[in-house]
Write an enzyme that holds these catalytic residues in place. Structure first.
Site, PDB file in Angstrom:
ATOM      1  N   LYS A 193       0.836  -1.201   0.000  1.00  0.00           N
ATOM      2  CA  LYS A 193       0.000   0.000   0.000  1.00  0.00           C
ATOM      3  C   LYS A 193       0.879   1.264   0.000  1.00  0.00           C
ATOM      4  O   LYS A 193       2.105   1.164   0.039  1.00  0.00           O
ATOM      5  CB  LYS A 193      -0.973  -0.044   1.187  1.00  0.00           C
ATOM      6  CG  LYS A 193      -1.933  -1.254   1.114  1.00  0.00           C
ATOM      7  CD  LYS A 193      -2.999  -1.117   0.047  1.00  0.00           C
ATOM      8  CE  LYS A 193      -3.659  -2.395  -0.421  1.00  0.00           C
ATOM      9  NZ  LYS A 193      -4.438  -3.143   0.525  1.00  0.00           N
TER      10      LYS A 193
HETATM   11  C1  LIG Z   1      -5.490  -4.278   0.785  1.00  0.00           C
HETATM   12  C2  LIG Z   1      -6.985  -4.137   0.790  1.00  0.00           C
HETATM   13  C3  LIG Z   1      -7.777  -4.488   1.887  1.00  0.00           C
HETATM   14  C4  LIG Z   1      -7.247  -5.249   3.049  1.00  0.00           C
HETATM   15  O1  LIG Z   1      -6.206  -4.656   3.684  1.00  0.00           O
HETATM   16  P1  LIG Z   1      -5.401  -5.499   4.804  1.00  0.00           P
HETATM   17  O2  LIG Z   1      -4.668  -4.444   5.563  1.00  0.00           O
HETATM   18  O3  LIG Z   1      -4.511  -6.434   4.042  1.00  0.00           O
HETATM   19  O4  LIG Z   1      -6.408  -6.210   5.620  1.00  0.00           O
HETATM   20  C5  LIG Z   1      -9.114  -4.200   1.872  1.00  0.00           C
HETATM   21  N1  LIG Z   1      -9.683  -3.603   0.814  1.00  0.00           N
HETATM   22  C6  LIG Z   1      -8.969  -3.284  -0.280  1.00  0.00           C
HETATM   23  C7  LIG Z   1      -9.665  -2.620  -1.421  1.00  0.00           C
HETATM   24  C8  LIG Z   1      -7.606  -3.560  -0.331  1.00  0.00           C
HETATM   25  O5  LIG Z   1      -6.902  -3.266  -1.432  1.00  0.00           O
END
Ligand SMILES: *Cc1c(COP(=O)(O)O)cnc(C)c1O
Length: 392
Positions: A193
């Site tokens: 991210k």
């Molecule tokens: C990465 C992601 C999540 C989940 O995030 P985590 O921190 O891995 O639980 C949820 N929604 C979207 C759209 C994502 O890209």
């Protein structure tokens, strides 16, 4: 066959984190401190995040994933069996699975092909007497039009929990996502991210009751956390369990990364914008639909740079990805829409025809590498590989 002059270069992965000496030193400091789980650094990270959002009365609750944060938000809002929650089919399964954790049902909606976000004009048709909430996803880092979405929610008495996993630091009408006035917003600090703690997330809300409940449920339903008890002025071994909570707290080891990643976020954002601008310039003449951009004056976080092959592109999506791979470039597809996955398809009897725009996007979509650790040379490598793959 496309030739491959880059054969000797190392494979360029689709995503990589950028972690520096400051992050490493902070983690080492944590390891040496004797307090490695949730403690002073997790609290500092929450405070720093609230300062970043720069919004009075905002509460930030650090959790060990965005999935956990979404789950806590729905739990605190009392979503349960018999309820329905609306979201987009064009997302990661985490957005929807948390609804099922609560025993409620998911109502998927198609996307607007221009923004790739939930089709706002199809939300009302999906509302039933059982609908309780909407989970918008700011796909790729482009804000959902929250003014319209919040207005729909208000008129129908629905809660709104934003999945902002892609949307740091996205803005809408110059306001950061997280401050738009929904019931809660959840950010992700997963490894790929826009900033990372390895695994982690932040639940953000202005609702003091929601925050209180989420803090209790974050750690086993205990009415005060371990660090509170550890640092109390009087001996304090006593605690009370007030609910069957979860194990969703963020460790200080992870928060140590977050403290420095957050400081670097403005510089990260600049770099992402530079790379996106270069892609727009260098790929404009190809048979590609380039990603939608933020309105003038607003910020797209550029978590993902999503290309769509046009109908008259010489090759299909799968071959395009193969040709990039042969040239040493990693790609991904965001997403295999939920209506394609066996679990969601079978539970709700979904077909691609029910989501024509998401389906069409899915069949032509490729996400190319865009991350701060890329060098200019690597950006040019991606551009050259895309051009060669399309015979340009
Ligand atoms: C990465 C992601 C999540 C989940 O995030 P985590 O921190 O891995 O639980 C949820 N929604 C979207 C759209 C994502 O890209």
């Amino acid at each position: 066959m496309s030739q491959n002059p880059d054969q000797k270069l190392p494979f360029l992965p689709f995503a990589l984190p950028e972690l520096g000496e400051e992050e490493i030193a902070e983690v080492v400091d944590t390891l040496r401190s004797g307090w490695i789980t949730t403690g002073p650094k997790a609290r500092r990270f929450e405070q720093a995040f609230a300062e970043f959002l720069n919004e009075p009365q905002i509460e930030c609750i650090a959790v060990n994933s965005a999935t956990a944060g979404l789950h806590l938000a729905l739990e605190a809002l009392g979503i349960g069996p018999g309820d329905e929650v609306i979201t987009t089919t064009h997302t990661f399964t985490a957005t929807a699975e948390v609804v099922r954790y609560m025993g409620a049902d998911v109502k998927l909606v198609d996307i607007d092909p221009k923004t790739m976000n939930i089709a706002l004009d199809q939300i009302e048709a999906a509302i039933t007497p059982r609908t309780r909430a909407i989970i918008p996803v700011h796909y790729a880092g482009l804000a959902v039009d929250m003014l319209t979405l919040l207005d729909i929610a208000r008129r129908h008495g629905l809660k709104v929990v934003e999945d902002a996993a892609h949307a740091l630091p996205t803005t809408l009408e110059k306001e950061l996502i997280g401050t738009m006035g929904s019931n809660a917003t959840v950010f992700s600090f997963y490894a790929n991210k826009t900033m990372t703690t390895g695994e982690g997330g932040m639940l953000v809300t202005r609702d003091a009751e929601l925050a209180k409940r989420a803090r209790v449920m974050r750690l086993h339903g205990i009415n005060r956390d371990a660090f509170d008890r550890f640092t109390a002025k009087v001996p304090s071994w006593y605690y009370e369990i007030v609910a069957p909570g979860f194990k969703y707290n963020l460790t200080d080891i992870a928060a140590a990364l977050g403290l420095h990643q957050l400081k670097r976020l403005p510089a990260f954002q600049k770099r992402r914008e530079q790379i996106a601008a270069r892609y727009f310039e260098a790929l404009a003449d190809l048979p590609l639909i380039l990603p939608p951009q933020a309105p003038e004056g607003d910020v797209h976080s550029w978590h993902l740079y999503v290309l769509r092959l046009t109908e008259d592109a010489p090759i299909g999506r799968d071959e395009f990805i193969e040709r990039l791979f042969e040239q040493g470039i990693g790609c991904s597809v965001h997403y295999v829409p939920l209506h394609q996955h066996p679990y969601w398809k079978e539970r709700y009897g979904l077909t691609p025809e029910m989501f024509p725009e998401s389906q069409k996007a899915y069949e032509r979509t490729v996400t190319i590498p865009l991350y701060t650790a890329m060098t200019d040379e690597q950006v040019e490598r991606v551009i050259a590989a895309v051009r060669r793959a399309l015979g340009a």
